[in-house]
Enzyme design. Structure first.
Site: not given
Ligand code: 3PG
Length: 211
Positions: A41, A45, A69, A129
């Protein structure tokens, strides 16, 4: 390649990567793939997250490239267009879930409470998650959630180490574990790919042991 909902018999580790130099993408993704990891992943960010996903996807290695994110519908679209085959959010946002559903791209939204989990179920989400798991109750919390939502798939993430990953991977409701323990920031800064390779290989062995 990652398939959602992931099969409960196969719980991969999802390395969470934040790229600060686009030159790092090829060696990093190649190192993870060669270590035997099937999924990763790349977070949004950093400002170069989308470009990093594009580069990673263009390598066409045997490793699924996800975007992390993801917090807005625009990012859902941008990450999918860049080649991400699944998306991860730190929290639960109805508009992000709906955007991903419209594009038919798998999304793993983050949840930390029973109310958020209930809201995720109402939105048709089947994989969440649990973030940041090590700070909000660890395995005990996961057991409590899994005993109530018996068909939900969980991806614990946040503060997990290679040691604690083993325990999570053994949980029948866990379909993957996310973390950055194989990507120490000092190793990334020093472009020490052999250290990343060593940690990723140990992680990969751990996943193999669980199957
Ligand atoms: C994430 O956003 O998923 C986390 O940064 C990963 O958690 P970790 O860095 O504590 O492993």
């Amino acid at each position: 390649m990652i398939r959602l909902p992931l099969q409960r018999t196969h719980a991969p580790v999802i390395p969470v990567i934040t790229v600060h130099d686009l030159n790092d993408v090829a060696p990093l993704i190649t190192t993870l793939a060669e270590a035997g990891l099937s999924t990763c992943e790349i977070t949004l960010r950093s400002e170069i997250g989308i470009e990093a996903i594009q580069i990673a996807a263009s390598l066409q290695l045997d490793i699924a490239i996800g975007a992390g994110t993801v917090t807005s519908p625009d990012q859902v679209l941008a990450a999918t267009e860049a080649g991400a085959t699944f998306l991860v959010s730190p929290g639960l946002s109805q508009e992000v879930v709906r955007s991903a559903q419209q594009l038919e791209v798998p999304l793993i939204p983050g949840i930390a409470t029973a109310s958020e989990l209930q809201a995720a179920v109402a939105l048709g989400v089947n994989t969440v998650k649990v973030f940041p798991i090590e700070h909000i109750g660890g395995l005990g919390l996961l057991n409590a959630f899994a005993s109530v939502w018996t068909t939900m798939n969980f991806v614990p993430t946040g503060g997990i180490t290679i040691e604690s990953a083993r325990n999570y991977l053994q949980h029948p409701a866990v379909v993957a574990v996310g973390g950055s323990w194989m990507l120490p920031s000092d190793a990334l800064k020093a472009k020490d790919w052999s250290r990343v390779s060593h940690l990723a290989s140990r992680t990969s062995q751990l996943v193999g042991e669980q199957q």
